[in-house]
Enzyme design. Structure first.
Site, PDB file in Angstrom:
ATOM      1  N   LYS A 258       0.861  -1.190   0.000  1.00  0.00           N
ATOM      2  CA  LYS A 258       0.000   0.000   0.000  1.00  0.00           C
ATOM      3  C   LYS A 258       0.890   1.232   0.000  1.00  0.00           C
ATOM      4  O   LYS A 258       1.948   1.229   0.622  1.00  0.00           O
ATOM      5  CB  LYS A 258      -0.870   0.018   1.271  1.00  0.00           C
ATOM      6  N   ARG A 333     -10.060 -11.714   0.542  1.00  0.00           N
ATOM      7  CA  ARG A 333     -10.907 -12.697  -0.156  1.00  0.00           C
ATOM      8  C   ARG A 333     -10.240 -14.074  -0.205  1.00  0.00           C
ATOM      9  O   ARG A 333     -10.921 -15.085  -0.252  1.00  0.00           O
ATOM     10  CB  ARG A 333     -11.250 -12.173  -1.559  1.00  0.00           C
TER      11      ARG A 333
HETATM   12  N1  BES Z   1      -8.153  -4.272   3.952  1.00  0.00           N
HETATM   13  C1  BES Z   1      -8.290  -3.719   2.651  1.00  0.00           C
HETATM   14  C2  BES Z   1      -9.599  -2.951   2.471  1.00  0.00           C
HETATM   15  C3  BES Z   1      -9.761  -1.683   3.258  1.00  0.00           C
HETATM   16  C4  BES Z   1      -9.435  -0.463   2.708  1.00  0.00           C
HETATM   17  C5  BES Z   1     -10.318  -1.699   4.514  1.00  0.00           C
HETATM   18  C6  BES Z   1      -9.635   0.689   3.407  1.00  0.00           C
HETATM   19  C7  BES Z   1     -10.512  -0.517   5.245  1.00  0.00           C
HETATM   20  C8  BES Z   1     -10.184   0.669   4.681  1.00  0.00           C
HETATM   21  C9  BES Z   1      -8.269  -4.838   1.609  1.00  0.00           C
HETATM   22  O1  BES Z   1      -7.484  -5.925   1.917  1.00  0.00           O
HETATM   23  C10 BES Z   1      -7.723  -4.244   0.356  1.00  0.00           C
HETATM   24  O2  BES Z   1      -6.575  -3.890   0.345  1.00  0.00           O
HETATM   25  N2  BES Z   1      -8.541  -4.193  -0.686  1.00  0.00           N
HETATM   26  C11 BES Z   1      -8.147  -3.651  -1.926  1.00  0.00           C
HETATM   27  C12 BES Z   1      -8.515  -4.631  -3.009  1.00  0.00           C
HETATM   28  C13 BES Z   1      -7.941  -4.291  -4.363  1.00  0.00           C
HETATM   29  C14 BES Z   1      -6.454  -4.503  -4.351  1.00  0.00           C
HETATM   30  C15 BES Z   1      -8.575  -5.181  -5.402  1.00  0.00           C
HETATM   31  C16 BES Z   1      -8.874  -2.335  -2.126  1.00  0.00           C
HETATM   32  O3  BES Z   1     -10.055  -2.239  -1.802  1.00  0.00           O
HETATM   33  O4  BES Z   1      -8.236  -1.387  -2.595  1.00  0.00           O
HETATM   34 MN    MN Z   2      -5.456  -5.646   1.326  1.00  0.00          MN
END
Ligand code: BES
Ligand code: MN
Ligand code: ZN
Length: 484
Positions: A258, A333
């Site tokens: 991230k 997921r």
């Molecule tokens: N844990 C995150 C989702 C999240 C984002 C929770 C902000 C709380 C606040 C999840 O694992 C994630 O990183 N999702 C990605 C998926 C994408 C890479 C397809 C997302 O939503 O950006």
């Molecule tokens: Mn994630």
């Protein structure tokens, strides 16, 4: 710190008191002087909903709130009023407060108490001078002719379980590893009386939970998979209801790291779904709810390292499905899919998963609502939405149209783990759907699990979302014997 809630049938003259009234209340019935009573009557308006009377030796609070357009709006306005009163009580160093409401219904009285108790929550474990920082309020006593010990005890357990969920979410990730989360499961299971079995890495390997193991590859810490069960003899349901919670103790994104700044700051909260499941198990066991429920929590952190799984890897999931990983940040997921496949063994009546799954869900509803979708029937969906309104953890449904699933086609494996740039909450849901063969609801709590700005009795940081919702939903099943 958890605020105690106690039923009482007697109010003593020396008690600090909150009285819920309205425009027609005769305040003189509460041992107030003529002057005090007319002062309250004059001052208590819609914009000024709490009047404090200093009776030299004790405090009297007259409280009043507008009824909302419907019942659940009314309950919420009293919870919010409760949170407002917390400020007054702590300012006056009050330890024990009694709510006496002869004029108000039991539900309204409980809502006020709930708002006080949840609004009084603090996470002080890492404050080195916690005595100085701590709120004075410890106990709320409730006196109302339509309430009893059992109803107040129920609320006390819900509040306690919500606060434990908040503690788990607020814990920092070096403490709350997957193994520690497993220890918390065992501890709470012992306290409340539900069965627990925490699978370690070698058990997870022998089960071939390829999604959980892939995400775990970059970690210094072993994964865990927690099994929980509450199966009372008098359960109303024949087949279990299974709750699945995402237990990512920290999400860096893995090799698809991230971007700093900020997007990682709150990723200790990526186990909020698991906190909701664990603490719901605690609450239903502690109240001996007549419903058979199983909880499943796959847990690990998600980090880059020389061993970490990488974009391009093909992994084999617990159910044999092959997945081409194209973004290691879509890790939730993968761990959930293994748990959802595992749930098939239980021949469940219904499976509900809770997960901080996508930024897309958080963007869609912000901190106000849960995005949900699923294959369960319309009645079940209506019923969970009703619970959402009741406890004010509201849900909005997204569609699982088959076309969204086409985005998950991989050139070389059965599925890939990401869709295109749009409809991210739904493509995540479509991915999970592949691993289910039973009525299923998916709750994406990414927007509501952790909040930056204080919101009344939800406070800020971990909200404990999901516990009150699931408790209410399961309680309806326990009393009707049906899912809807
Ligand atoms: N844990 C995150 C989702 C999240 C984002 C929770 C902000 C709380 C606040 C999840 O694992 C994630 O990183 N999702 C990605 C998926 C994408 C890479 C397809 C997302 O939503 O950006
Ligand atoms: Mn994630
Ligand atoms: Zn995540």
């Amino acid at each position: 710190m958890i605020t105690q809630l106690k039923y009482t049938s007697s109010v003593a003259a020396k008690d600090d008191l909150i009285v819920i009234g309205n425009k027609t209340t005769n305040w003189k019935n509460f041992n107030l002087s003529d002057k005090e009573a007319s002062y309250i009557k004059k001052k208590l308006t819609s914009s000024n909903s709490i009047i404090e009377i200093n009776q030299y030796g004790k405090f009297f609070f007259a409280a009043w709130s507008h009824r909302g357009a419907n019942k659940h709006e009314s309950l919420e306005s009293f919870r919010r009023l409760g949170n407002k009163i917390v400020g007054f009580l702590n300012k006056r160093n009050i330890r024990v407060i009694t709510i006496s409401s002869i004029v108000s219904s039991g539900d309204i009285t409980l809502a006020l108490a709930e708002g006080i108790a949840l609004g009084n929550y603090q996470f002080l474990k890492y404050k080195t001078n916690s005595n100085y920082q701590a709120n004075s309020l410890r106990t709320v006593r409730i006196s109302n002719p339509s309430l009893d010990n059992k109803k107040v005890k129920n609320l006390a357990v819900i509040v306690e379980a919500t606060c434990i969920a908040r503690d788990l979410v607020n814990e920092h990730p070096t403490f709350l590893t997957a193994s520690q989360l497993g220890r918390e499961v065992k501890k709470l299971g012992k306290l409340a009386g539900f069965k627990t079995d925490v699978f370690n890495k070698s058990k997870i390997e022998s089960l071939k939970m390829g999604g959980l193991l892939a995400v775990n590859r970059g970690s210094q810490e072993p994964p865990t998979f927690s099994f929980m069960e509450w199966k009372p003899r008098n359960a109303k349901n024949k087949k279990p209801i299974v709750l699945v919670g995402k237990g990512i103790t920290y999400d860096t994104g893995g090799m698809s790291l991230k971007p700093t700044p900020n997007s990682m700051d709150h990723m200790k909260s990526d186990m909020a779904g698991s906190a909701a499941v664990i603490c719901t198990m605690y609450a239903i066991a502690k109240t001996k709810m007549p419903v058979h429920v199983v909880g499943l929590v796959p847990s690990t952190d998600n980090r880059p390292s020389e061993n970490a799984y990488v974009p391009g890897d093909v992994i084999t999931m617990y159910d044999g499905t092959t997945v081409e990983v194209l973004n290691t940040d879509a890790e939730g997921r993968l761990v959930l899919a293994d748990a959802l496949s595992y749930a098939k063994k239980m021949k469940p009546e219904l499976v509900i998963d809770l997960a901080t799954l996508t930024g897309s869900a958080a963007k869609a509803l912000g901190p106000l609502g849960i995005v949900f979708m699923g294959t369960a029937d319309e009645k079940t969906k209506q019923s969970i939405k009703k619970s959402g309104n009741q406890v004010y953890e509201r849900l909005a449904e997204f569609p699982l149209w088959k076309e969204y699933g086409e985005q998950l086609q991989s050139d070389i494996a059965d599925l890939k783990n990401i869709g295109s740039t749009s409809a991210g909450a739904i493509t995540a849901g479509k991915f999970l759907e592949h691993f289910t063969d039973y009525p299923w609801l998916h709750l994406d709590i990414a927007g509501v699990a952790f909040i930056d700005n204080a919101d009344s009795y939800r406070g800020k940081n971990g909200t404990g979302v999901g516990v009150r919702l699931l408790f209410d939903y399961l309680q309806n099943i326990a009393s009707n014997g049906k899912r809807s």
